[in-house]
Design a protein around this motif. Structure first.
Motif, PDB file in Angstrom:
ATOM      1  N   SER A 294     -47.555 -25.979 -44.255  1.00  0.00           N
ATOM      2  CA  SER A 294     -47.366 -25.260 -42.994  1.00  0.00           C
ATOM      3  C   SER A 294     -46.742 -26.160 -41.934  1.00  0.00           C
ATOM      4  O   SER A 294     -45.822 -25.753 -41.212  1.00  0.00           O
ATOM      5  CB  SER A 294     -48.711 -24.728 -42.502  1.00  0.00           C
ATOM      6  N   ASN A 295     -47.214 -27.388 -41.856  1.00  0.00           N
ATOM      7  CA  ASN A 295     -46.684 -28.334 -40.877  1.00  0.00           C
ATOM      8  C   ASN A 295     -45.216 -28.648 -41.153  1.00  0.00           C
ATOM      9  O   ASN A 295     -44.380 -28.658 -40.243  1.00  0.00           O
ATOM     10  CB  ASN A 295     -47.519 -29.609 -40.901  1.00  0.00           C
ATOM     11  N   GLY A 296     -44.886 -28.874 -42.412  1.00  0.00           N
ATOM     12  CA  GLY A 296     -43.514 -29.213 -42.776  1.00  0.00           C
ATOM     13  C   GLY A 296     -42.553 -28.064 -42.560  1.00  0.00           C
ATOM     14  O   GLY A 296     -41.449 -28.258 -42.035  1.00  0.00           O
ATOM     15  N   LEU A 297     -42.986 -26.864 -42.946  1.00  0.00           N
ATOM     16  CA  LEU A 297     -42.122 -25.697 -42.747  1.00  0.00           C
ATOM     17  C   LEU A 297     -41.904 -25.440 -41.263  1.00  0.00           C
ATOM     18  O   LEU A 297     -40.817 -25.021 -40.839  1.00  0.00           O
ATOM     19  CB  LEU A 297     -42.743 -24.469 -43.408  1.00  0.00           C
ATOM     20  N   GLY A 298     -42.946 -25.697 -40.458  1.00  0.00           N
ATOM     21  CA  GLY A 298     -42.795 -25.547 -39.011  1.00  0.00           C
ATOM     22  C   GLY A 298     -41.796 -26.526 -38.445  1.00  0.00           C
ATOM     23  O   GLY A 298     -41.024 -26.192 -37.536  1.00  0.00           O
ATOM     24  N   MET A 299     -41.784 -27.754 -38.977  1.00  0.00           N
ATOM     25  CA  MET A 299     -40.825 -28.762 -38.511  1.00  0.00           C
ATOM     26  C   MET A 299     -39.396 -28.396 -38.874  1.00  0.00           C
ATOM     27  O   MET A 299     -38.449 -28.818 -38.210  1.00  0.00           O
ATOM     28  CB  MET A 299     -41.178 -30.129 -39.100  1.00  0.00           C
ATOM     29  N   LEU A 300     -39.248 -27.609 -39.933  1.00  0.00           N
ATOM     30  CA  LEU A 300     -37.911 -27.160 -40.338  1.00  0.00           C
ATOM     31  C   LEU A 300     -37.508 -25.878 -39.618  1.00  0.00           C
ATOM     32  O   LEU A 300     -36.482 -25.276 -39.954  1.00  0.00           O
ATOM     33  CB  LEU A 300     -37.871 -26.939 -41.856  1.00  0.00           C
ATOM     34  N   ASP A 301     -38.333 -25.479 -38.646  1.00  0.00           N
ATOM     35  CA  ASP A 301     -38.071 -24.280 -37.828  1.00  0.00           C
ATOM     36  C   ASP A 301     -38.010 -23.001 -38.653  1.00  0.00           C
ATOM     37  O   ASP A 301     -37.280 -22.065 -38.312  1.00  0.00           O
ATOM     38  CB  ASP A 301     -36.766 -24.439 -37.033  1.00  0.00           C
ATOM     39  N   LEU A 302     -38.771 -22.985 -39.743  1.00  0.00           N
ATOM     40  CA  LEU A 302     -38.838 -21.770 -40.548  1.00  0.00           C
ATOM     41  C   LEU A 302     -39.778 -20.782 -39.859  1.00  0.00           C
ATOM     42  O   LEU A 302     -40.858 -21.150 -39.403  1.00  0.00           O
ATOM     43  CB  LEU A 302     -39.351 -22.085 -41.956  1.00  0.00           C
ATOM     44  N   ALA A 303     -39.370 -19.529 -39.785  1.00  0.00           N
ATOM     45  CA  ALA A 303     -40.160 -18.506 -39.103  1.00  0.00           C
ATOM     46  C   ALA A 303     -41.546 -18.383 -39.725  1.00  0.00           C
ATOM     47  O   ALA A 303     -41.725 -18.558 -40.937  1.00  0.00           O
ATOM     48  CB  ALA A 303     -39.443 -17.159 -39.172  1.00  0.00           C
ATOM     49  N   THR A 304     -42.520 -18.085 -38.892  1.00  0.00           N
ATOM     50  CA  THR A 304     -43.904 -17.963 -39.351  1.00  0.00           C
ATOM     51  C   THR A 304     -44.028 -16.926 -40.458  1.00  0.00           C
ATOM     52  O   THR A 304     -44.809 -17.092 -41.403  1.00  0.00           O
ATOM     53  CB  THR A 304     -44.819 -17.563 -38.176  1.00  0.00           C
ATOM     54  N   LEU A 308     -45.766 -17.513 -44.205  1.00  0.00           N
ATOM     55  CA  LEU A 308     -46.818 -16.701 -44.814  1.00  0.00           C
ATOM     56  C   LEU A 308     -46.402 -16.201 -46.192  1.00  0.00           C
ATOM     57  O   LEU A 308     -47.205 -16.186 -47.133  1.00  0.00           O
ATOM     58  CB  LEU A 308     -47.147 -15.513 -43.900  1.00  0.00           C
ATOM     59  N   VAL A 309     -45.141 -15.804 -46.322  1.00  0.00           N
ATOM     60  CA  VAL A 309     -44.646 -15.317 -47.614  1.00  0.00           C
ATOM     61  C   VAL A 309     -44.702 -16.418 -48.661  1.00  0.00           C
ATOM     62  O   VAL A 309     -45.180 -16.212 -49.789  1.00  0.00           O
ATOM     63  CB  VAL A 309     -43.191 -14.792 -47.468  1.00  0.00           C
ATOM     64  N   ILE A 310     -44.243 -17.608 -48.311  1.00  0.00           N
ATOM     65  CA  ILE A 310     -44.244 -18.740 -49.242  1.00  0.00           C
ATOM     66  C   ILE A 310     -45.665 -19.102 -49.636  1.00  0.00           C
ATOM     67  O   ILE A 310     -45.970 -19.336 -50.816  1.00  0.00           O
ATOM     68  CB  ILE A 310     -43.519 -19.945 -48.621  1.00  0.00           C
ATOM     69  N   THR A 311     -46.569 -19.139 -48.649  1.00  0.00           N
ATOM     70  CA  THR A 311     -47.965 -19.455 -48.939  1.00  0.00           C
ATOM     71  C   THR A 311     -48.568 -18.421 -49.880  1.00  0.00           C
ATOM     72  O   THR A 311     -49.309 -18.764 -50.808  1.00  0.00           O
ATOM     73  CB  THR A 311     -48.781 -19.503 -47.633  1.00  0.00           C
ATOM     74  N   GLY A 312     -48.246 -17.147 -49.646  1.00  0.00           N
ATOM     75  CA  GLY A 312     -48.752 -16.095 -50.515  1.00  0.00           C
ATOM     76  C   GLY A 312     -48.295 -16.249 -51.950  1.00  0.00           C
ATOM     77  O   GLY A 312     -49.085 -16.089 -52.894  1.00  0.00           O
ATOM     78  N   PHE A 313     -47.023 -16.567 -52.142  1.00  0.00           N
ATOM     79  CA  PHE A 313     -46.509 -16.778 -53.496  1.00  0.00           C
ATOM     80  C   PHE A 313     -47.210 -17.953 -54.179  1.00  0.00           C
ATOM     81  O   PHE A 313     -47.520 -17.895 -55.379  1.00  0.00           O
ATOM     82  CB  PHE A 313     -44.994 -17.028 -53.456  1.00  0.00           C
ATOM     83  N   ILE A 314     -47.460 -19.014 -53.437  1.00  0.00           N
ATOM     84  CA  ILE A 314     -48.126 -20.190 -54.002  1.00  0.00           C
ATOM     85  C   ILE A 314     -49.538 -19.838 -54.461  1.00  0.00           C
ATOM     86  O   ILE A 314     -49.984 -20.239 -55.544  1.00  0.00           O
ATOM     87  CB  ILE A 314     -48.164 -21.340 -52.970  1.00  0.00           C
ATOM     88  N   ILE A 315     -50.255 -19.069 -53.658  1.00  0.00           N
ATOM     89  CA  ILE A 315     -51.627 -18.683 -54.006  1.00  0.00           C
ATOM     90  C   ILE A 315     -51.646 -17.801 -55.252  1.00  0.00           C
ATOM     91  O   ILE A 315     -52.455 -18.002 -56.160  1.00  0.00           O
ATOM     92  CB  ILE A 315     -52.281 -17.957 -52.821  1.00  0.00           C
ATOM     93  N   ILE A 316     -50.732 -16.814 -55.307  1.00  0.00           N
ATOM     94  CA  ILE A 316     -50.672 -15.935 -56.480  1.00  0.00           C
ATOM     95  C   ILE A 316     -50.350 -16.742 -57.738  1.00  0.00           C
ATOM     96  O   ILE A 316     -50.947 -16.537 -58.804  1.00  0.00           O
ATOM     97  CB  ILE A 316     -49.631 -14.825 -56.267  1.00  0.00           C
ATOM     98  N   ALA A 317     -49.416 -17.677 -57.612  1.00  0.00           N
ATOM     99  CA  ALA A 317     -49.061 -18.525 -58.749  1.00  0.00           C
ATOM    100  C   ALA A 317     -50.251 -19.371 -59.195  1.00  0.00           C
ATOM    101  O   ALA A 317     -50.498 -19.538 -60.396  1.00  0.00           O
ATOM    102  CB  ALA A 317     -47.880 -19.427 -58.381  1.00  0.00           C
ATOM    103  N   ALA A 318     -51.011 -19.888 -58.235  1.00  0.00           N
ATOM    104  CA  ALA A 318     -52.163 -20.718 -58.569  1.00  0.00           C
ATOM    105  C   ALA A 318     -53.234 -19.913 -59.299  1.00  0.00           C
ATOM    106  O   ALA A 318     -53.809 -20.372 -60.293  1.00  0.00           O
ATOM    107  CB  ALA A 318     -52.745 -21.337 -57.295  1.00  0.00           C
ATOM    108  N   VAL A 319     -53.504 -18.704 -58.809  1.00  0.00           N
ATOM    109  CA  VAL A 319     -54.492 -17.848 -59.457  1.00  0.00           C
ATOM    110  C   VAL A 319     -54.024 -17.434 -60.843  1.00  0.00           C
ATOM    111  O   VAL A 319     -54.804 -17.413 -61.809  1.00  0.00           O
ATOM    112  CB  VAL A 319     -54.783 -16.594 -58.591  1.00  0.00           C
ATOM    113  N   GLY A 320     -52.743 -17.113 -60.960  1.00  0.00           N
ATOM    114  CA  GLY A 320     -52.199 -16.752 -62.266  1.00  0.00           C
ATOM    115  C   GLY A 320     -52.293 -17.882 -63.263  1.00  0.00           C
ATOM    116  O   GLY A 320     -52.662 -17.685 -64.432  1.00  0.00           O
ATOM    117  N   PHE A 321     -51.989 -19.097 -62.812  1.00  0.00           N
ATOM    118  CA  PHE A 321     -52.093 -20.268 -63.682  1.00  0.00           C
ATOM    119  C   PHE A 321     -53.534 -20.486 -64.127  1.00  0.00           C
ATOM    120  O   PHE A 321     -53.809 -20.786 -65.297  1.00  0.00           O
ATOM    121  CB  PHE A 321     -51.582 -21.503 -62.942  1.00  0.00           C
ATOM    122  N   ASP A 322     -54.478 -20.311 -63.194  1.00  0.00           N
ATOM    123  CA  ASP A 322     -55.899 -20.479 -63.514  1.00  0.00           C
ATOM    124  C   ASP A 322     -56.350 -19.450 -64.533  1.00  0.00           C
ATOM    125  O   ASP A 322     -57.111 -19.753 -65.451  1.00  0.00           O
ATOM    126  CB  ASP A 322     -56.733 -20.363 -62.232  1.00  0.00           C
TER     127      ASP A 322
END
Length: 329
Positions: A294-304, A308-322
């Motif tokens: 979140s901190n890094g994406l904010g520094m790159l001026d990526l919209a909030t 949220l979309v990127i974080t959501g994909f990461i969580i779904i991928a993590a649960v799927g892998f588990d």
């Protein structure tokens, strides 16, 4: 008989490295290192002492509450009430301090409310047999509504202005490490030790893995789950005290959506939604990954919205892998 190349390579690998690679935390640690390395190259101000310590300070709240939520998950239950509890405990904390000018009495008031909420969640889930997701979701709405009603949707300022209270959330050790981060790391070490090396920890894993087998083994399943809810509420209370100190007031919107941030970190950290699997160190890495991302994406001026979309994909991928890993075993 000569060893196969794979066996020989395994035998020559240092024991510590084999232990790390064999644990799910290793992949999370690699992911964290990659994220830090990427944003360090993408932004010249990312890998600075100031930014690193700021991220640790911000992550400390999710880390503190995440310990309790992870323990509840490992026991086979769910707690999504922590966000509203963070806001609710600030009310008795600040109100009592304003009346008495005593930090100790204010903290006691906050802890008392946290204990009551934890006891209600634990009793309804463990003893009354109501689904813990429904119970804690209901608690989330009740507490948030209660906070809105009591405050009139207006912040309650810290009129006592105690320096000791200010330092809890804003002070730094040696002018570098934020005090909330130090508190979170100490709590992490303490509860990680309890889960891995004390009887209570073994009981939590046993109850989460198979409550019926745990009951036949002589464990008091209801009491163990009840205790887990108490721990979760108390740690969320600590996070609420730290946040109130940082804000300098009891704010009605404090912790709004915080429960999703914590649950996301817990799941990303490898704590199984089915119970009995996971570690607090994995949860801590999940918190740090999401915080640095979140901190890094904010520094790159990526919209909030995209964060949220990127974080959501990461969580779904993590649960799927588990889930894939669990089915293979």
């Amino acid at each position: 008989m000569p060893q196969s190349p794979s066996l020989a390579a395994s035998a020559s690998t240092p024991p510590l490295l084999r232990l790390l690679v064999g644990r799910s935390e290793f992949a999370l640690l690699v992911a964290l290192i990659v994220i830090i390395a990427f944003f360090s190259l993408a932004s010249g101000t990312f890998l600075t002492v100031r930014n690193m310590t700021n991220v640790l300070g911000q992550a400390s709240l999710a880390l503190t509450a995440g310990i309790g939520v992870a323990i509840v998950f490992i026991s086979g239950e769910v707690d999504v009430s922590v966000g509203s509890l963070v806001a609710a405990v600030a009310i008795p904390l600040v109100t009592i301090m304003n009346m008495t000018e005593s930090l100790a009495l204010g903290v006691c008031g906050a802890l008392a409310l946290g204990l009551v909420v934890g006891a209600v969640n634990g009793y309804l889930s463990a003893y009354a047999g109501i689904n813990s997701l429904i119970v804690t979701l209901g608690t989330l709405f009740i507490l948030r509504g209660g906070v809105y009603l009591y405050t009139g949707q207006t912040a309650i300022p810290d009129d006592a202005m105690l320096e000791s209270f200010f330092q809890i959330g804003n002070g730094r050790i040696l002018d570098v490490l934020p005090i909330p981060a130090a508190i979170a790391f100490v709590l992490l070490l303490v509860f990680a030790y309890v889960l891995r090396h004390r009887p209570f920890g073994r009981q939590v894993y046993a109850v989460g893995g198979n409550p019926e087998v745990a009951r036949l083994a002589g464990y008091n399943v209801r009491r163990i789950k009840f205790t887990c809810f108490l721990i979760s509420a108390l740690l969320a209370t600590v996070a609420g005290i730290l946040l109130a100190s940082r804000l300098g007031s009891a704010v009605h919107v404090a912790g709004l959506g915080f429960e999703f941030q914590v649950v996301a970190a817990v799941v990303l950290g490898g704590v199984s939604l089915s119970g009995g699997v996971g570690s607090l160190f994995g949860m801590a890495l999940g918190v740090l990954i999401l915080s640095f991302l979140s901190n890094g994406l904010g520094m790159l001026d990526l919209a909030t919205e995209w964060q949220l979309v990127i974080t959501g994909f990461i969580i779904i991928a993590a649960v799927g892998f588990d889930e894939v890993k669990r089915q293979r075993h």
